[in-house]
Enzyme design. Sequence first.
Site, PDB file in Angstrom:
ATOM      1  CD  GLN A 159      -0.958  -1.047   3.564  1.00 16.48           C
ATOM      2  OE1 GLN A 159      -2.138  -1.322   3.377  1.00 16.48           O
ATOM      3  NE2 GLN A 159      -0.330  -1.402   4.685  1.00 16.48           N
TER       4      GLN A 159
ATOM      5  CG  ASP B  45      -6.864  -1.732  14.375  1.00 16.03           C
ATOM      6  OD1 ASP B  45      -7.428  -1.037  13.512  1.00 16.03           O
ATOM      7  OD2 ASP B  45      -6.026  -1.278  15.175  1.00 16.03           O
ATOM      8  CB  SER B  46      -8.300  -4.784   8.813  1.00 17.79           C
ATOM      9  OG  SER B  46      -9.645  -4.539   8.437  1.00 17.79           O
TER      10      SER B  46
ATOM     11  N   PRO C 186      -5.333  -5.945   0.644  1.00 14.75           N
ATOM     12  CG  PRO C 186      -3.507  -5.160   1.903  1.00 14.75           C
ATOM     13  CD  PRO C 186      -4.350  -4.847   0.694  1.00 14.75           C
TER      14      PRO C 186
ATOM     15  CG  HIS D 240      -6.146   2.975  18.940  1.00 11.77           C
ATOM     16  ND1 HIS D 240      -5.308   4.020  18.629  1.00 11.77           N
ATOM     17  CD2 HIS D 240      -6.089   2.123  17.879  1.00 11.77           C
ATOM     18  CE1 HIS D 240      -4.762   3.810  17.440  1.00 11.77           C
ATOM     19  NE2 HIS D 240      -5.223   2.675  16.967  1.00 11.77           N
TER      20      HIS D 240
ATOM     21  CG  ASP E  38      -2.441 -12.638   4.726  1.00 13.33           C
ATOM     22  OD1 ASP E  38      -3.253 -11.899   5.326  1.00 13.33           O
ATOM     23  OD2 ASP E  38      -2.753 -13.330   3.740  1.00 13.33           O
ATOM     24  N   GLY E  39      -2.628 -11.800   8.135  1.00 15.94           N
ATOM     25  CA  GLY E  39      -3.515 -12.270   9.193  1.00 15.94           C
ATOM     26  C   GLY E  39      -4.406 -13.425   8.756  1.00 15.94           C
TER      27      GLY E  39
HETATM   28  N1  SAM Z   1      -7.892   2.354  12.340  1.00 16.34           N
HETATM   29  C1  SAM Z   1      -7.760   2.092  10.961  1.00 16.34           C
HETATM   30  C2  SAM Z   1      -9.057   2.177  10.185  1.00 16.34           C
HETATM   31  O1  SAM Z   1     -10.106   1.694  10.653  1.00 16.34           O
HETATM   32  O2  SAM Z   1      -9.049   2.759   9.107  1.00 16.34           O
HETATM   33  C3  SAM Z   1      -6.981   0.857  10.759  1.00 16.34           C
HETATM   34  C4  SAM Z   1      -5.563   1.116  11.176  1.00 16.34           C
HETATM   35  S1  SAM Z   1      -4.389  -0.120  10.983  1.00 16.34           S
HETATM   36  C5  SAM Z   1      -3.084   0.914  10.444  1.00 16.34           C
HETATM   37  C6  SAM Z   1      -4.864  -1.122   9.628  1.00 16.34           C
HETATM   38  C7  SAM Z   1      -3.773  -2.116   9.254  1.00 16.34           C
HETATM   39  O3  SAM Z   1      -4.323  -3.310   8.725  1.00 16.34           O
HETATM   40  C8  SAM Z   1      -2.787  -1.593   8.196  1.00 16.34           C
HETATM   41  O4  SAM Z   1      -1.567  -1.314   8.802  1.00 16.34           O
HETATM   42  C9  SAM Z   1      -2.705  -2.753   7.180  1.00 16.34           C
HETATM   43  O5  SAM Z   1      -1.391  -2.991   6.744  1.00 16.34           O
HETATM   44  C10 SAM Z   1      -3.253  -3.910   7.993  1.00 16.34           C
HETATM   45  N2  SAM Z   1      -3.753  -5.034   7.192  1.00 16.34           N
HETATM   46  C11 SAM Z   1      -4.536  -4.988   6.088  1.00 16.34           C
HETATM   47  N3  SAM Z   1      -4.759  -6.235   5.617  1.00 16.34           N
HETATM   48  C12 SAM Z   1      -4.116  -7.105   6.463  1.00 16.34           C
HETATM   49  C13 SAM Z   1      -3.974  -8.519   6.508  1.00 16.34           C
HETATM   50  N4  SAM Z   1      -4.534  -9.308   5.587  1.00 16.34           N
HETATM   51  N5  SAM Z   1      -3.242  -9.057   7.521  1.00 16.34           N
HETATM   52  C14 SAM Z   1      -2.663  -8.275   8.463  1.00 16.34           C
HETATM   53  N6  SAM Z   1      -2.751  -6.922   8.453  1.00 16.34           N
HETATM   54  C15 SAM Z   1      -3.473  -6.346   7.482  1.00 16.34           C
END
Ligand code: SAM
Length: 287
Positions: free
Chosen positions: A34, A159-160, A166, A65, A140-141
């Site tokens: 990203q 919290d994605s 992704p 949070h 990857d989660g």
């Molecule tokens: N608070 C934010 C919102 O609701 O917009 C989310 C913040 S947090 C920075 C979101 C994170 O999810 C990102 O850092 C992203 O890289 C991560 N992410 C996205 N897809 C993912 C996946 N498949 N596995 C693990 N992390 C993931």
Amino acid sequence: MTLDRSWFSESVDASGSAFSLKAAKIHEEQTPYQRIEIWKTETFGYLMTIDGCTMVSTRDNFLYHEMMTHPALNSHPHPRKVVVVGGGDCGTLREVLKHPEVESATQVEIDERVTRLSEQYFPELCDKNDDPRATLFFGDGIQWMKDAPDGSIDLIIIDSTDPVGPAEGLFGLRFYVDCVRALAPNGLLVQQSESPLLNLELITEMHEAMRKAGFAATHLLHFPQTIYPSGWWSASIAQKQGDSLTPRLDADAIARLDTRYYNAEIHQAAFALPTYVRTALDAIKGV
Ligand code: SAM
């Protein structure tokens, strides 16, 4: 890269609306996953955006949070093992670690750069990263959850980013099936579920998918979030067993969490649903 005072703006075509902050871009990079940008705003401190969408600001991240963590942690009888999927800014992990009952908290973030930039621009969110109970895993989660042993987790916090790129699979039936399997019998899952005003269809689809995956019940809570589209956000809680959530902590225990938004009254109020939201969620009960 310009340091001129200009405006950051995130527009949402579907709702014909935009949110703007007076801000200068001070960093940008494209990672394998990203595009991350850091802005210095005039009134909200630092702002991180991913693919043009607001993620975290210094000023208002506490709302998100605290509400992504404490209502769910307070609704679980013994939250010992917690997994945060995404959450690379570490603010969710920080709130989880405020609970003395938590024995381990693993953050599974796909993009290590989100965490490294947060350490630099949001150090206050990362101040518990060296807690011996915390593990930062970069991967990857979706795959991580597939590999998780059966019944090994008490609380999963998703919290994605939005359900594109992704993060798309984190909102799907197959992922929820893995979550149900990985949760202990009284386990809970909480997931950010976008705006109750702009994304009600997504919210109902999520709840439907959670139930189809095997969760016994789902709940919605909501809270203000200034920098996200519509300024109003939600989290969905799915429970593996039972159909109601009972708070475990009394007002004194909640006060010891040292929160700025969350308290015993907010816990009750956050689950009170507007009529149109309740009607939409009632319509998919029994699915
Ligand atoms: N608070 C934010 C919102 O609701 O917009 C989310 C913040 S947090 C920075 C979101 C994170 O999810 C990102 O850092 C992203 O890289 C991560 N992410 C996205 N897809 C993912 C996946 N498949 N596995 C693990 N992390 C993931």
